[in-house]
Design an enzyme around this catalytic site. Structure first.
Site, PDB file in Angstrom:
ATOM      1  N   TYR A 120      -3.284   7.792 -13.361  1.00 56.94           N
ATOM      2  CA  TYR A 120      -4.154   7.237 -12.325  1.00 56.94           C
ATOM      3  C   TYR A 120      -5.278   8.148 -11.849  1.00 56.94           C
ATOM      4  O   TYR A 120      -6.181   7.694 -11.156  1.00 56.94           O
ATOM      5  CB  TYR A 120      -3.297   6.754 -11.148  1.00 56.94           C
ATOM      6  CG  TYR A 120      -2.437   5.582 -11.560  1.00 56.94           C
ATOM      7  CD1 TYR A 120      -2.999   4.315 -11.691  1.00 56.94           C
ATOM      8  CD2 TYR A 120      -1.106   5.753 -11.885  1.00 56.94           C
ATOM      9  CE1 TYR A 120      -2.235   3.242 -12.104  1.00 56.94           C
ATOM     10  CE2 TYR A 120      -0.330   4.680 -12.311  1.00 56.94           C
ATOM     11  CZ  TYR A 120      -0.899   3.430 -12.421  1.00 56.94           C
ATOM     12  OH  TYR A 120      -0.136   2.367 -12.847  1.00 56.94           O
ATOM     13  N   PHE A 411       6.539   1.776  -3.232  1.00 53.81           N
ATOM     14  CA  PHE A 411       6.262   0.383  -3.565  1.00 53.81           C
ATOM     15  C   PHE A 411       5.712   0.274  -4.969  1.00 53.81           C
ATOM     16  O   PHE A 411       5.303  -0.753  -5.405  1.00 53.81           O
ATOM     17  CB  PHE A 411       5.296  -0.243  -2.531  1.00 53.81           C
ATOM     18  CG  PHE A 411       4.054   0.571  -2.281  1.00 53.81           C
ATOM     19  CD1 PHE A 411       2.950   0.408  -3.086  1.00 53.81           C
ATOM     20  CD2 PHE A 411       3.998   1.511  -1.266  1.00 53.81           C
ATOM     21  CE1 PHE A 411       1.802   1.152  -2.879  1.00 53.81           C
ATOM     22  CE2 PHE A 411       2.856   2.243  -1.034  1.00 53.81           C
ATOM     23  CZ  PHE A 411       1.756   2.077  -1.845  1.00 53.81           C
TER      24      PHE A 411
END
Length: 411
Positions: A120, A411
């Site tokens: 990322y 999450f």
């Protein structure tokens, strides 16, 4: 050529099957139902090759605590690409669409937890918080250097827990940067779920709060337990206490909650995953052989979607006047030279032709934004270029927060 667009609710089950394929998962019916309900509430972006769904990404509608503010922040989840379509630009297309949507809806930041840390950074995400795992040897009483708060402790029924601990959590969230908001469904389906999705041997959630009856609570702990092998017939079972969350108004309240956990019958180990590196327990524990940090890891990854909006929204601990040369290959509106003139109660960030004091990628700026990474460390690592001596130290002083940013909301 794939087509990137929103995924209709009718395709949620297809998206889940793709995610289970990519993450090598095979959840039971109940877990699948929870995942489906979660995705109904999320923004969903898909990559379609003809009629086939070959890539998927969803985003929670979060707010994120940042120093002095609470900002809208999509929380990315279920990011996956079919094995047949890897290295064909699918993830780039999904990420570009999601960032442009965040920018268009006025979200200055976006966040995720990385399943693979190498992925990322190229999309502008920087590791903004750190988590540690703490283990306590509870085969003996917990040795403490401070006196625990001796107000009453009481168990709370999980069915009533949200009304009791939810407001306390929300208040605590505002005091430490990096913490996403929690909706009632997230509380029920994740933190207070009867069964833990990752470990079926764990007990249902147990909640202990501290405070006088009829008065607001001063802290709480949410934990689960499970038995472990006793090491032989002559020894009592030495079960595990897994701490999911512990919040306290004062160190004395925290000491009382940790002491209670370490004294639970038929257990010999307390494990708390995802604690902040500056957890007071690590200082007020009298025996650091009994209380050990067993792991440290990057936690929340942050992306500055709108750098100007993000920098002017947060509070600043000290005056700073620096010219930043920022590079952002994904959102070119963030690229350029900007003068940051900020301090307590004020912040301005405007384009300039002046020579830069610091040159950095938006990824590094995101890592430092919450105060969890020092700019000077990135200068020393060769990731930030300091053109003006002392500029990194000045920016670090302005970014500083009383406590480190942290979240355990994976999450």
């Amino acid at each position: 050529m794939v087509d990137i667009h929103e995924v209709p609710e009718a395709d949620i089950d297809r998206a889940l099957e793709l995610a289970y394929l990519v993450f090598h998962d095979r959840p039971e019916k109940e877990a699948r139902a929870r995942h489906h309900a979660l995705l109904v509430r999320c923004l969903r972006i898909g990559a379609y090759d003809g009629d086939a769904l070959v890539g998927f990404m969803a985003a929670h509608d979060f707010r994120l605590s940042v120093p002095g503010a609470d900002l809208p922040c999509p929380g990315l989840t279920f990011v996956c690409v079919a094995p047949t379509h890897r290295r064909r630009g699918v993830l780039t297309g999904l990420m570009t669409e999601m960032l442009e949507r965040a920018l268009g809806t006025g979200s200055p930041v976006a966040a995720l937890w990385a399943s693979e840390a190498a992925i990322y950074g190229r999309f502008g995400y920087g590791g903004a918080t750190t988590g540690v795992t703490i283990e306590i040897d509870s085969t003996r009483p917990l040795a403490l250097r401070i006196d625990p708060d001796r107000r009453p402790l009481r168990l709370v029924d999980p069915e009533e827990a949200l009304a009791v601990i939810g407001p306390f959590h929300e208040s605590a969230r505002t005091r430490r940067a990096g913490r996403p908001s929690r909706s009632a469904p997230r509380w029920r389906e994740e933190w207070l779920a009867e069964q833990d999705e990752q470990d079926e041997e764990l007990s249902p959630p147990r909640i202990i709060v501290l405070g006088e009856p009829g008065e607001p609570i001063a802290g709480y702990v949410l934990y689960r337990t499970k038995p472990e092998a006793d090491g032989g017939p002559a020894r009592a079972p030495q079960g595990l206490v897994r701490v999911d969350e512990l919040e306290a108004d004062t160190p004395a309240v925290a000491a009382a909650l940790w002491e209670c956990l370490a004294a639970l019958d038929l257990t010999g180990r307390v494990r708390a995953w995802g604690r902040p590196p500056d957890d007071p327990l690590l200082h007020f524990a009298a025996d650091r052989d009994q209380v050990r940090v067993t792991a440290q890891f990057p936690a929340l990854w942050l992306r500055l979607v709108d750098v100007r909006a993000a920098l002017t929204a947060r509070s600043w601990a000290a005056p700073v006047d620096v010219v930043l040369e920022v590079h952002d290959v994904r959102l070119p509106g963030n690229t350029g030279r900007f003068r940051l003139d900020a301090g307590p109660g004020r912040a301005a960030y405007e384009p300039t032709d002046a020579a830069p004091d610091l040159a950095l990628d938006v990824r590094e700026l995101a890592a430092c934004y919450l105060g969890g990474t020092r700019v000077a460390e990135l200068v020393a690592a060769g990731l930030v270029r300091e053109h003006t001596p002392g500029a990194a130290a000045a920016l670090d002083a302005a970014l500083c927060t009383p406590v480190l940013p942290h979240t355990s909301d994976e999450f």
